[in-house]
Design an enzyme around this catalytic site. Structure first.
Site, mmCIF file in Angstrom:
data_model
loop_
_atom_site.group_PDB
_atom_site.id
_atom_site.type_symbol
_atom_site.label_atom_id
_atom_site.label_comp_id
_atom_site.label_asym_id
_atom_site.label_seq_id
_atom_site.Cartn_x
_atom_site.Cartn_y
_atom_site.Cartn_z
ATOM 1 N N GLU A 62 30.162 50.415 62.803
ATOM 2 C CA GLU A 62 29.815 49.275 61.946
ATOM 3 C C GLU A 62 30.581 48.012 62.337
ATOM 4 O O GLU A 62 31.734 48.082 62.767
ATOM 5 C CB GLU A 62 30.180 49.608 60.489
ATOM 6 C CG GLU A 62 29.455 50.803 59.959
ATOM 7 C CD GLU A 62 30.054 51.365 58.669
ATOM 8 O OE1 GLU A 62 29.303 51.954 57.892
ATOM 9 O OE2 GLU A 62 31.272 51.207 58.434
ATOM 10 N N LYS A 75 35.524 43.199 61.410
ATOM 11 C CA LYS A 75 36.145 44.474 61.789
ATOM 12 C C LYS A 75 35.101 45.329 62.496
ATOM 13 O O LYS A 75 33.943 45.343 62.092
ATOM 14 C CB LYS A 75 36.663 45.204 60.549
ATOM 15 C CG LYS A 75 37.312 46.559 60.863
ATOM 16 C CD LYS A 75 38.053 47.127 59.669
ATOM 17 C CE LYS A 75 37.148 47.863 58.717
ATOM 18 N NZ LYS A 75 37.911 48.577 57.682
ATOM 19 N N THR A 90 38.719 60.402 62.107
ATOM 20 C CA THR A 90 37.383 60.172 61.533
ATOM 21 C C THR A 90 37.070 58.680 61.564
ATOM 22 O O THR A 90 35.956 58.267 61.890
ATOM 23 C CB THR A 90 37.338 60.687 60.073
ATOM 24 O OG1 THR A 90 37.530 62.100 60.088
ATOM 25 C CG2 THR A 90 36.015 60.366 59.396
ATOM 26 N N ARG A 118 44.422 48.884 53.445
ATOM 27 C CA ARG A 118 43.592 47.978 52.637
ATOM 28 C C ARG A 118 42.660 48.753 51.696
ATOM 29 O O ARG A 118 42.369 48.316 50.592
ATOM 30 C CB ARG A 118 42.845 46.969 53.502
ATOM 31 C CG ARG A 118 41.566 47.459 54.221
ATOM 32 C CD ARG A 118 40.349 47.393 53.308
ATOM 33 N NE ARG A 118 39.094 47.321 54.007
ATOM 34 C CZ ARG A 118 38.176 48.281 54.004
ATOM 35 N NH1 ARG A 118 38.383 49.438 53.395
ATOM 36 N NH2 ARG A 118 37.031 48.081 54.616
ATOM 37 N N ALA A 145 43.406 61.650 56.349
ATOM 38 C CA ALA A 145 44.134 60.461 56.805
ATOM 39 C C ALA A 145 44.342 59.404 55.711
ATOM 40 O O ALA A 145 45.368 58.731 55.682
ATOM 41 C CB ALA A 145 43.395 59.837 57.993
ATOM 42 N N ASP A 167 42.146 70.225 48.878
ATOM 43 C CA ASP A 167 41.344 70.048 50.098
ATOM 44 C C ASP A 167 40.782 71.421 50.448
ATOM 45 O O ASP A 167 41.441 72.442 50.209
ATOM 46 C CB ASP A 167 42.233 69.522 51.247
ATOM 47 C CG ASP A 167 41.430 68.965 52.413
ATOM 48 O OD1 ASP A 167 41.486 67.736 52.636
ATOM 49 O OD2 ASP A 167 40.735 69.754 53.111
ATOM 50 N N VAL A 230 35.928 57.190 47.028
ATOM 51 C CA VAL A 230 36.165 56.466 48.280
ATOM 52 C C VAL A 230 35.366 57.051 49.455
ATOM 53 O O VAL A 230 34.949 56.335 50.357
ATOM 54 C CB VAL A 230 37.687 56.505 48.625
ATOM 55 C CG1 VAL A 230 37.978 55.802 49.938
ATOM 56 C CG2 VAL A 230 38.505 55.883 47.505
ATOM 57 N N GLY A 231 35.133 58.364 49.427
ATOM 58 C CA GLY A 231 34.592 59.040 50.615
ATOM 59 C C GLY A 231 33.110 58.800 50.875
ATOM 60 O O GLY A 231 32.670 58.813 52.015
ATOM 61 N N ASP A 233 30.439 56.636 51.698
ATOM 62 C CA ASP A 233 30.388 55.236 52.128
ATOM 63 C C ASP A 233 29.328 55.011 53.197
ATOM 64 O O ASP A 233 29.448 54.131 54.025
ATOM 65 C CB ASP A 233 31.771 54.781 52.619
ATOM 66 C CG ASP A 233 32.277 55.607 53.796
ATOM 67 O OD1 ASP A 233 31.630 56.606 54.157
ATOM 68 O OD2 ASP A 233 33.314 55.242 54.379
HETATM 69 P P1 NAD Z 1 39.721 62.780 57.232
HETATM 70 O O1 NAD Z 1 38.688 63.456 58.057
HETATM 71 O O2 NAD Z 1 41.041 62.466 57.834
HETATM 72 O O3 NAD Z 1 39.990 63.622 55.887
HETATM 73 C C1 NAD Z 1 38.975 64.104 55.067
HETATM 74 C C2 NAD Z 1 39.475 65.362 54.350
HETATM 75 O O4 NAD Z 1 38.447 65.786 53.430
HETATM 76 C C3 NAD Z 1 39.740 66.529 55.295
HETATM 77 O O5 NAD Z 1 41.076 66.986 55.123
HETATM 78 C C4 NAD Z 1 38.711 67.588 54.875
HETATM 79 O O6 NAD Z 1 39.174 68.909 55.005
HETATM 80 C C5 NAD Z 1 38.480 67.197 53.422
HETATM 81 N N1 NAD Z 1 37.218 67.704 52.859
HETATM 82 C C6 NAD Z 1 35.982 67.703 53.420
HETATM 83 N N2 NAD Z 1 35.082 68.249 52.552
HETATM 84 C C7 NAD Z 1 35.770 68.580 51.436
HETATM 85 C C8 NAD Z 1 35.410 69.166 50.192
HETATM 86 N N3 NAD Z 1 34.158 69.546 49.954
HETATM 87 N N4 NAD Z 1 36.369 69.350 49.244
HETATM 88 C C9 NAD Z 1 37.666 68.983 49.487
HETATM 89 N N5 NAD Z 1 38.072 68.423 50.657
HETATM 90 C C10 NAD Z 1 37.132 68.224 51.609
HETATM 91 O O7 NAD Z 1 39.014 61.423 56.709
HETATM 92 P P2 NAD Z 1 39.710 60.127 56.099
HETATM 93 O O8 NAD Z 1 40.049 59.154 57.157
HETATM 94 O O9 NAD Z 1 40.762 60.543 55.116
HETATM 95 O O10 NAD Z 1 38.462 59.518 55.304
HETATM 96 C C11 NAD Z 1 37.918 60.192 54.181
HETATM 97 C C12 NAD Z 1 36.615 59.531 53.798
HETATM 98 O O11 NAD Z 1 36.870 58.206 53.302
HETATM 99 C C13 NAD Z 1 35.641 59.358 54.949
HETATM 100 O O12 NAD Z 1 34.361 59.759 54.501
HETATM 101 C C14 NAD Z 1 35.666 57.891 55.263
HETATM 102 O O13 NAD Z 1 34.442 57.437 55.793
HETATM 103 C C15 NAD Z 1 35.940 57.313 53.898
HETATM 104 N N6 NAD Z 1 36.557 55.982 53.904
HETATM 105 C C16 NAD Z 1 36.121 55.096 52.977
HETATM 106 C C17 NAD Z 1 36.683 53.836 52.935
HETATM 107 C C18 NAD Z 1 36.245 52.876 51.882
HETATM 108 O O14 NAD Z 1 36.607 51.693 51.952
HETATM 109 N N7 NAD Z 1 35.523 53.304 50.881
HETATM 110 C C19 NAD Z 1 37.681 53.477 53.857
HETATM 111 C C20 NAD Z 1 38.141 54.420 54.769
HETATM 112 C C21 NAD Z 1 37.569 55.692 54.773
#
Ligand code: NAD
Length: 353
Positions: A62, A75, A90, A118, A145, A167, A230-231, A233
């Site tokens: 993106e 970005k 990721t 952020r 992360a 998790d 948050v996840g 997106d």
């Molecule tokens: P990551 O891959 O480092 O961590 C994700 C974690 O979720 C992993 O430890 C995984 O085992 C766990 N997981 C997956 N399915 C699960 C479930 N059903 N139940 C419990 N845990 C589960 O990813 P990240 O960098 O931490 O990012 C997480 C999410 O946040 C991503 O989808 C990313 O796109 C999103 N994100 C959103 C924003 C925003 O502004 N809204 C910003 C950054 C990241």
């Protein structure tokens, strides 16, 4: 900062880490949150557009541009949930801040760490307006992360001091708890999402899976909680059961983007969404009752990255934590670009055939 026109300050991952640690991670998030809030408050001034997304089977790439008329920022960011299996992040990102007056870049920065900071700062700013008063406990579902950054932001801005972690990969929760050990939280690692949300006043979902998942079902969410989702997106990537959305007051960054990418993609196009900037400026109400379920349907918006780049730029003069990048051509006579190329010939070694 730089007198030479060809030089652009560049913040590497190493310098970003030094910057965060020099300032202190909690103070960095608090100061960054103030920049983010300041820019939300002058929302109407910004050029706004949904991010430009290129979707593929395993992820998305993106571009997120915006401008306040003085500065332009964008970005580059990816989202590839499968990446962690072969040792990649990721989410990775870098970004640029430029001068609208002459179009020259003023800053090039890593934004993988900065995005985590952020995103967490934005979540905590939203929660300041939406979470139950004096909320101290938070469930974090998804301990990858982003997770520690979220925890620290909620501590720094709201005083959250009790975490319930879950998790699907128990090692992720153990690592998260270990990383947070010196930050003064009471931490409980839970065996299920259901267990994690028990007694939590704030629920953060931050999992990564490129599908419509159901991390929270309706029966798991009691009245009065604040959900920081948050996840989810991306189109086809959600975390909450639709029934939760139907019981919640939903707060968003930029509705045209959230309706495509957020939890709200599950709702009809006319379902009411409240814009966060309106809550911050008093044009709309945030939490109005103790029983209300508030939901921040976070997807991440370009102004937050713009605020983050602005904050980083303002720290560079004082700290010197940047490199000088020879990024822009700067001939003595601006129209003699070709002459500059010819004059460089004498500096080029002979490359054997
Ligand atoms: P990551 O891959 O480092 O961590 C994700 C974690 O979720 C992993 O430890 C995984 O085992 C766990 N997981 C997956 N399915 C699960 C479930 N059903 N139940 C419990 N845990 C589960 O990813 P990240 O960098 O931490 O990012 C997480 C999410 O946040 C991503 O989808 C990313 O796109 C999103 N994100 C959103 C924003 C925003 O502004 N809204 C910003 C950054 C990241």
């Amino acid at each position: 900062m730089n007198a030479k026109l060809n030089i652009v300050p560049f913040v590497s991952v190493e310098n970003m880490m030094k910057l965060v640690l020099t300032i202190g991670i909690e103070r960095f998030i608090v100061e960054l949150a103030a920049y983010i809030e300041e820019d939300f408050r002058r929302w109407e001034l910004f050029d706004k557009t949904s991010r430009i997304a290129s979707h593929s089977t395993d992820g998305v790439i993106e571009l997120m541009p915006t401008s306040d008329g003085q500065l332009y920022g964008f970005k580059y960011v990816n989202g590839h949930p499968k990446n962690t299996r072969d040792g990649r992040q990721t989410v990775t990102a870098f970004g640029v801040l430029a001068d609208v007056g002459n179009g020259y870049p003023k800053l090039l920065s890593e934004m993988t760490i900065l995005t985590a900071l952020r995103t967490a700062a934005t979540s905590a700013v939203a929660a300041k307006y939406l979470a139950p008063v004096n909320a101290k406990s938070m469930a974090i579902i998804g301990n990858g992360a982003q997770s520690e950054f979220q925890a620290i932001a909620f501590k720094a801005l709201l005083g959250v001091n009790s975490l319930r972690l879950y998790d699907i990969d128990p090692d992720a929760s153990i690592r998260c708890a270990k990383n947070l050990a010196k930050f003064g939280f009471a931490i409980e690692i839970c065996g299920s999402a259901q267990e994690a949300v028990e007694g939590a006043e704030i629920i953060t979902t931050v999992t990564a899976d490129k599908r419509s998942a159901t991390i929270l079902t309706d029966n798991m969410v009691g009245s009065g909680v604040h959900i920081n989702a948050v996840g989810g997106d991306c189109p086809g990537k959600t975390e909450l059961h639709k029934d939760i959305l139907l019981r919640s007051s939903i707060f968003v960054e930029y509705p045209p983007q959230t309706r495509i990418e957020g939890e709200s993609q599950q709702l009809s196009a006319d379902h009411p969404l409240v814009e966060l900037w309106q809550v911050m400026t008093g044009k709309a109400e945030g939490r109005t009752s103790a029983k209300q379920i508030t939901l921040f349907d976070s997807v991440g918006f370009a102004t937050e990255d713009f605020s983050a780049l602005r904050y980083v730029r303002d720290q560079l003069q004082r700290t010197g934590l940047y490199d000088e990048l020879d990024l822009l051509a700067d001939p003595d006579e601006p129209r003699d670009l070709f002459g500059m190329l010819l004059r460089a010939e004498k500096n080029v070694g002979i490359i054997p055939n």
